[in-house]
Design a protein around this motif. Sequence first.
Motif, PDB file in Angstrom:
ATOM      1  N   ARG A 163      -0.905   1.278  -8.746  1.00 29.56           N
ATOM      2  CA  ARG A 163      -0.918   2.742  -8.579  1.00 29.56           C
ATOM      3  C   ARG A 163       0.422   3.343  -8.997  1.00 29.56           C
ATOM      4  O   ARG A 163       0.507   4.547  -9.293  1.00 29.56           O
ATOM      5  CB  ARG A 163      -1.224   3.103  -7.117  1.00 29.56           C
ATOM      6  N   ARG A 164       1.446   2.526  -9.001  1.00 26.20           N
ATOM      7  CA  ARG A 164       2.750   2.923  -9.548  1.00 26.20           C
ATOM      8  C   ARG A 164       2.957   2.073 -10.797  1.00 26.20           C
ATOM      9  O   ARG A 164       3.615   1.039 -10.772  1.00 26.20           O
ATOM     10  CB  ARG A 164       3.843   2.667  -8.514  1.00 26.20           C
ATOM     11  N   PRO A 165       2.420   2.507 -11.940  1.00 26.08           N
ATOM     12  CA  PRO A 165       2.332   1.649 -13.127  1.00 26.08           C
ATOM     13  C   PRO A 165       3.688   1.223 -13.683  1.00 26.08           C
ATOM     14  O   PRO A 165       4.692   1.924 -13.563  1.00 26.08           O
ATOM     15  CB  PRO A 165       1.583   2.536 -14.142  1.00 26.08           C
ATOM     16  N   LEU A 166       3.671   0.055 -14.311  1.00 18.59           N
ATOM     17  CA  LEU A 166       4.839  -0.450 -15.016  1.00 18.59           C
ATOM     18  C   LEU A 166       4.898   0.131 -16.430  1.00 18.59           C
ATOM     19  O   LEU A 166       3.940   0.739 -16.905  1.00 18.59           O
ATOM     20  CB  LEU A 166       4.780  -1.975 -15.076  1.00 18.59           C
ATOM     21  N   GLY A 167       6.013  -0.119 -17.091  1.00 20.98           N
ATOM     22  CA  GLY A 167       6.184   0.385 -18.443  1.00 20.98           C
ATOM     23  C   GLY A 167       5.263  -0.302 -19.438  1.00 20.98           C
ATOM     24  O   GLY A 167       4.966  -1.494 -19.320  1.00 20.98           O
ATOM     25  N   SER A 168       4.798   0.440 -20.434  1.00 20.30           N
ATOM     26  CA  SER A 168       3.923  -0.092 -21.467  1.00 20.30           C
ATOM     27  C   SER A 168       4.140   0.695 -22.753  1.00 20.30           C
ATOM     28  O   SER A 168       5.139   1.409 -22.895  1.00 20.30           O
ATOM     29  CB  SER A 168       2.458  -0.006 -20.992  1.00 20.30           C
ATOM     30  N   TYR A 201      -3.996   3.278 -15.522  1.00 19.28           N
ATOM     31  CA  TYR A 201      -4.411   2.958 -14.157  1.00 19.28           C
ATOM     32  C   TYR A 201      -5.901   3.192 -14.005  1.00 19.28           C
ATOM     33  O   TYR A 201      -6.416   4.231 -14.421  1.00 19.28           O
ATOM     34  CB  TYR A 201      -3.666   3.822 -13.127  1.00 19.28           C
ATOM     35  N   GLU A 202      -6.578   2.208 -13.434  1.00 23.03           N
ATOM     36  CA  GLU A 202      -7.989   2.346 -13.071  1.00 23.03           C
ATOM     37  C   GLU A 202      -8.117   1.976 -11.604  1.00 23.03           C
ATOM     38  O   GLU A 202      -7.339   1.166 -11.088  1.00 23.03           O
ATOM     39  CB  GLU A 202      -8.857   1.408 -13.917  1.00 23.03           C
ATOM     40  N   ARG A 203      -9.092   2.556 -10.942  1.00 25.20           N
ATOM     41  CA  ARG A 203      -9.320   2.234  -9.529  1.00 25.20           C
ATOM     42  C   ARG A 203      -9.298   0.719  -9.343  1.00 25.20           C
ATOM     43  O   ARG A 203      -9.951  -0.027 -10.055  1.00 25.20           O
ATOM     44  CB  ARG A 203     -10.684   2.798  -9.126  1.00 25.20           C
ATOM     45  N   SER A 204      -8.506   0.265  -8.377  1.00 21.49           N
ATOM     46  CA  SER A 204      -8.313  -1.177  -8.260  1.00 21.49           C
ATOM     47  C   SER A 204      -8.005  -1.576  -6.824  1.00 21.49           C
ATOM     48  O   SER A 204      -7.877  -0.740  -5.933  1.00 21.49           O
ATOM     49  CB  SER A 204      -7.177  -1.624  -9.183  1.00 21.49           C
ATOM     50  N   ASP A 205      -7.885  -2.885  -6.624  1.00 23.37           N
ATOM     51  CA  ASP A 205      -7.538  -3.454  -5.327  1.00 23.37           C
ATOM     52  C   ASP A 205      -6.025  -3.573  -5.191  1.00 23.37           C
ATOM     53  O   ASP A 205      -5.278  -3.432  -6.165  1.00 23.37           O
ATOM     54  CB  ASP A 205      -8.155  -4.849  -5.181  1.00 23.37           C
ATOM     55  N   VAL A 206      -5.590  -3.871  -3.969  1.00 20.88           N
ATOM     56  CA  VAL A 206      -4.186  -4.140  -3.694  1.00 20.88           C
ATOM     57  C   VAL A 206      -3.989  -5.620  -3.356  1.00 20.88           C
ATOM     58  O   VAL A 206      -3.012  -6.235  -3.745  1.00 20.88           O
ATOM     59  CB  VAL A 206      -3.684  -3.249  -2.538  1.00 20.88           C
ATOM     60  N   CYS A 207      -4.960  -6.199  -2.642  1.00 18.06           N
ATOM     61  CA  CYS A 207      -4.922  -7.620  -2.287  1.00 18.06           C
ATOM     62  C   CYS A 207      -6.339  -8.176  -2.345  1.00 18.06           C
ATOM     63  O   CYS A 207      -7.254  -7.603  -1.744  1.00 18.06           O
ATOM     64  CB  CYS A 207      -4.337  -7.800  -0.893  1.00 18.06           C
ATOM     65  N   VAL A 208      -6.515  -9.285  -3.049  1.00 11.76           N
ATOM     66  CA  VAL A 208      -7.859  -9.863  -3.204  1.00 11.76           C
ATOM     67  C   VAL A 208      -7.878 -11.357  -2.864  1.00 11.76           C
ATOM     68  O   VAL A 208      -8.783 -12.071  -3.276  1.00 11.76           O
ATOM     69  CB  VAL A 208      -8.395  -9.659  -4.637  1.00 11.76           C
ATOM     70  N   VAL A 209      -6.904 -11.826  -2.107  1.00 12.20           N
ATOM     71  CA  VAL A 209      -6.813 -13.264  -1.854  1.00 12.20           C
ATOM     72  C   VAL A 209      -8.056 -13.809  -1.142  1.00 12.20           C
ATOM     73  O   VAL A 209      -8.604 -14.838  -1.555  1.00 12.20           O
ATOM     74  CB  VAL A 209      -5.529 -13.613  -1.071  1.00 12.20           C
ATOM     75  N   PRO A 210      -8.572 -13.163  -0.082  1.00 10.49           N
ATOM     76  CA  PRO A 210      -9.798 -13.688   0.545  1.00 10.49           C
ATOM     77  C   PRO A 210     -10.986 -13.712  -0.404  1.00 10.49           C
ATOM     78  O   PRO A 210     -11.757 -14.683  -0.419  1.00 10.49           O
ATOM     79  CB  PRO A 210     -10.048 -12.718   1.710  1.00 10.49           C
ATOM     80  N   LEU A 261       0.833  -1.200   0.000  1.00 11.71           N
ATOM     81  CA  LEU A 261       0.000   0.000   0.000  1.00 11.71           C
ATOM     82  C   LEU A 261       0.870   1.253   0.000  1.00 11.71           C
ATOM     83  O   LEU A 261       0.562   2.243  -0.681  1.00 11.71           O
ATOM     84  CB  LEU A 261      -0.918   0.004   1.229  1.00 11.71           C
ATOM     85  N   LYS A 262       1.973   1.194   0.744  1.00 12.92           N
ATOM     86  CA  LYS A 262       2.858   2.354   0.851  1.00 12.92           C
ATOM     87  C   LYS A 262       3.649   2.603  -0.425  1.00 12.92           C
ATOM     88  O   LYS A 262       4.042   3.745  -0.701  1.00 12.92           O
ATOM     89  CB  LYS A 262       3.827   2.144   2.022  1.00 12.92           C
ATOM     90  N   THR A 263       3.882   1.547  -1.194  1.00 10.15           N
ATOM     91  CA  THR A 263       4.744   1.675  -2.376  1.00 10.15           C
ATOM     92  C   THR A 263       3.977   1.711  -3.696  1.00 10.15           C
ATOM     93  O   THR A 263       4.589   1.780  -4.762  1.00 10.15           O
ATOM     94  CB  THR A 263       5.757   0.520  -2.420  1.00 10.15           C
ATOM     95  N   GLY A 264       2.638   1.627  -3.632  1.00  7.07           N
ATOM     96  CA  GLY A 264       1.849   1.640  -4.860  1.00  7.07           C
ATOM     97  C   GLY A 264       1.891   0.341  -5.619  1.00  7.07           C
ATOM     98  O   GLY A 264       1.642   0.301  -6.825  1.00  7.07           O
ATOM     99  N   ASP A 265       2.209  -0.735  -4.905  1.00  5.02           N
ATOM    100  CA  ASP A 265       2.336  -2.047  -5.534  1.00  5.02           C
ATOM    101  C   ASP A 265       1.104  -2.898  -5.205  1.00  5.02           C
ATOM    102  O   ASP A 265       0.097  -2.403  -4.693  1.00  5.02           O
ATOM    103  CB  ASP A 265       3.612  -2.735  -5.030  1.00  5.02           C
ATOM    104  N   SER A 266       1.160  -4.185  -5.477  1.00  2.00           N
ATOM    105  CA  SER A 266       0.079  -5.118  -5.143  1.00  2.00           C
ATOM    106  C   SER A 266       0.696  -6.427  -4.681  1.00  2.00           C
ATOM    107  O   SER A 266       1.892  -6.671  -4.890  1.00  2.00           O
ATOM    108  CB  SER A 266      -0.855  -5.346  -6.342  1.00  2.00           C
TER     109      SER A 266
END
Length: 390
Positions: free
Chosen positions: A319-324, A337-346, A207-212
């Motif tokens: 939230r911190r997008p990769l190259g494309s 980037y579109e509004r999204s989750d960070v963790c969806v395992v449950p 969450l702090k780094t914009g990753d998932s």
Amino acid sequence: MLRYFTSGESHGEALVAFLSGLPAGMSVDQEFIDRDLWRRQQGYGRGGRMKIETDKAHILSGVHHGITIGSPIAILLENKDWKNWQESLPVSQGDPAKHKAVKSPRPGHADLAGALKYNFPEARYVLERASARESAARVAVGALAKLFLGALNIEVLSHVISVGAVSLTEEVPWAEIKKVSEKKEILLSCADSAAEQRMKEEVDKVLKTGDSVGGVFEVVAHNVPPGLGTYAQWDERLDALLAAAVMSLQAVKAVEIGSGISAASAPGSQVHDEIAYEAEDRYTKFSRAHNNAGGIEGGVSNGEEIRVRGYLKPISTLRRPLGSVDFSTREPVKAAYERSDVCVVPAAGVAAESMVALTLARAALEKFGGDSMLETKRNFQGYLDQLKNF
């Protein structure tokens, strides 16, 4: 045969799920369906969409006076976010200036592959259908499959065994998994509270780094009788059907049944489940010392709990997008980037419950048949008597 399919887009007006083949006379618990839909929306690390949607199943057909009537069932799930997208994603041509194009494909998503396949100039339509929002429709019909299995005393639930680098090492018993499913507040659906807090820390890091972050969920089918599925044909093997069903979920990249992964590097004497006799309170008097097979041998359920694990990659919208690459100019850019989750395992675990339940319900109906629940349960009981007398 039990058949099902879904339709709808992530930001369209609604999702629709269809289920055909359930016997007549099955009690339908609306609260049970809506509870599973609620469970799919929970979990630490979910995105802003969950604050908009409150999924409720609107049954359109196939159920009257609280029971199935043997005809196809259609369920509608309203997308409340539709009000924000009516001009951007209309059914009619609409105003092109208001169209929200996905101008650069996201690595790990279906964006580029889908655009190439369907010859789209950008990825909006790909995103809309490939989105995991579609899994809500599967959960709705999966809850019906659970109700059918419940009438045969079979239950299906899930729990989380891994998020990021934090994993459980011991098998979690059914009673503990059931407690997790009954919680009124869901963090990460882990039966071990200490491990769950460490999992939360894994989510906080990204969450702090914009990753998932991804992880592993386990679906457990409890009280499944031996004899579902068959080794007679490759595409009728129960393990193959379950693997395909769980793998079909968005972001699942591997499926394991029992101790399949660790078994590959262990000697056979430590893998295969020794057989004993004179066990009580089971479908038969045969029992196993362990359940490394995950309840399936030779494509057939063997009377032990069926345990299926899904390995979920991290969500591909960052939230911190990769190259494309820009679809139009072909120049290097950052991914959309579109509004999204960070963790969806449950949440993925709940969706996988539905896929496992639908698969087991289909296998049960193929074995026991029945146009009404009275007939199905009579056939089922006859088979149980056969097992007892084996």
